[in-house]
Design an enzyme around this catalytic site. Structure first.
Site, PDB file in Angstrom:
ATOM      1  N   GLY A   1     -15.173   6.285  22.755  1.00 50.54           N
ATOM      2  CA  GLY A   1     -14.923   5.661  23.939  1.00 50.54           C
ATOM      3  C   GLY A   1     -14.156   6.782  24.613  1.00 50.54           C
ATOM      4  O   GLY A   1     -13.388   7.546  24.115  1.00 50.54           O
TER       5      GLY A   1
ATOM      6  N   GLY B   1     -17.260   4.821  19.149  1.00 51.15           N
ATOM      7  CA  GLY B   1     -18.107   4.119  20.143  1.00 51.15           C
ATOM      8  C   GLY B   1     -19.736   4.860  20.017  1.00 51.15           C
ATOM      9  O   GLY B   1     -20.342   4.006  20.026  1.00 51.15           O
TER      10      GLY B   1
ATOM     11  N   GLU C   1     -10.694   5.903  14.735  1.00 50.10           N
ATOM     12  CA  GLU C   1      -9.593   5.051  15.096  1.00 50.10           C
ATOM     13  C   GLU C   1      -8.559   4.674  14.025  1.00 50.10           C
ATOM     14  O   GLU C   1      -7.505   4.480  14.303  1.00 50.10           O
ATOM     15  CB  GLU C   1     -10.537   3.593  15.208  1.00 50.10           C
ATOM     16  CG  GLU C   1     -11.366   3.423  16.328  1.00 50.10           C
ATOM     17  CD  GLU C   1     -12.818   3.870  15.814  1.00 50.10           C
ATOM     18  OE1 GLU C   1     -13.882   3.303  16.559  1.00 50.10           O
ATOM     19  OE2 GLU C   1     -12.887   4.910  14.949  1.00 50.10           O
TER      20      GLU C   1
ATOM     21  N   ASP D   1     -13.432  -0.775  14.790  1.00 51.71           N
ATOM     22  CA  ASP D   1     -14.290  -2.001  15.210  1.00 51.71           C
ATOM     23  C   ASP D   1     -15.847  -1.528  15.474  1.00 51.71           C
ATOM     24  O   ASP D   1     -16.349  -1.244  14.709  1.00 51.71           O
ATOM     25  CB  ASP D   1     -13.786  -2.276  16.759  1.00 51.71           C
ATOM     26  CG  ASP D   1     -13.617  -1.063  17.815  1.00 51.71           C
ATOM     27  OD1 ASP D   1     -13.992  -0.044  17.218  1.00 51.71           O
ATOM     28  OD2 ASP D   1     -13.080  -1.104  18.831  1.00 51.71           O
TER      29      ASP D   1
END
Length: 286
Positions: free
Chosen positions: A88, A140, A163, A171
């Protein structure tokens, strides 16, 4: 929800920041015969995902990729030669957060809402999905490709769930696909954000094939020429394996990973120091 004018303004701003001209899309599409090539096109941002990029992908998910029966396979790649997708666009999210402006901070909800919709939508697609993990694939970028049945690593591949290193949970569906890796390798990747390179992606199981980078154009040409409406999984695997290099399935540090992370399943408070030390050792090992 962000209005269309706000999204368009964000798209133009990002185009200027990351070297994409206003006349060029953040995602490029090239359809030849029964294959559509999907090129993430933010090379100066290592093809990081932002709201406008996710909007383009969501639009395709809702229309052409669902309805066009001529598209038998989707080939996902990244522009620039350095990354498939570095995750991301954290800088945009960070800038919005520290601004303190409620209007700008809406991007935080909007981004993750669209990202997770895209990840889920990708998992429900009917066409075969083939992904070239050429260069960086993180966060992502893993999310939009983890469901691909044909994930292809090269010698330039670098995979991670970063992350974990900034204190965020992994996630983008990681709680589904990481536990399904062999042994405790998924737990290790999720806890440490460790980086895998080249053949290691196949050894661990986050990629399915290893193809030398110089062979990717030949593989792409073969996919375009040989995939047809009746192509099945076995035939597609035959096309891909023609260009693959055999990789031993064993990951060198797997025994150490299993040994150290087995401590996590010991619940006695007196062993918590051992657990912390185990994670520290794994980070130092990489």
């Amino acid at each position: 929800m962000l209005g269309r004018s706000a999204i368009r303004l964000n798209q133009l701003t990002n185009a200027m920041r990351f070297g994409v001209s206003q006349g060029e899309s953040l995602v490029l599409f090239e359809t030849q015969k029964n294959v559509q090539k999907v090129i993430l096109n933010r090379p100066k941002a290592l093809n990081a995902l932002d709201i406008p990029t996710l909007e383009v992908l969501l639009s395709k998910l809702r229309t052409e990729w669902r309805e066009n029966q001529q598209i038998k396979a989707l080939l996902f790649t990244g522009a620039g030669g350095k990354a498939f997708c570095a995750g991301g666009d954290i800088k945009t999210l960070y800038d919005a957060k520290i601004s303190g402006d409620p209007t700008k901070m809406k991007v935080l909800d909007e981004f993750f809402h669209r990202e997770f919709l895209t990840d889920y939508g990708m998992s429900k697609l009917k066409p075969f999905q083939i992904c070239f993990y050429d260069g960086i694939v993180m966060g992502g970028g893993v999310g939009i490709s983890s469901q691909c049945r044909y994930r292809i690593a090269t010698e330039t591949s670098m995979y991670a769930m970063p992350e974990a290193k900034i204190g965020l949970f992994t996630d983008i569906g990681a709680s589904y696909f990481l536990p399904r890796l062999r042994g405790r390798l998924g737990l290790w990747l999720g806890l440490t954000g460790a980086r895998l390179r080249g053949e290691e992606l196949v050894k661990v199981g986050v990629a399915d094939y290893f193809v030398p980078r110089e062979h990717l154009p030949l593989l792409e040409k073969a996919l375009i020429e040989e995939i047809n409406p009746s192509t099945d999984d076995k035939q597609l695997k035959t096309i891909i394996t023609r260009y693959t290099k055999a990789v031993p399935p064993e990951y060198p540090n797997e025994k150490l990973v299993d040994e150290l992370l087995s401590l996590i399943h010991i619940s006695e408070p007196t062993r918590q120091a051992e657990i912390s030390y185990a994670v520290f050792c794994l980070k130092k090992k990489k």
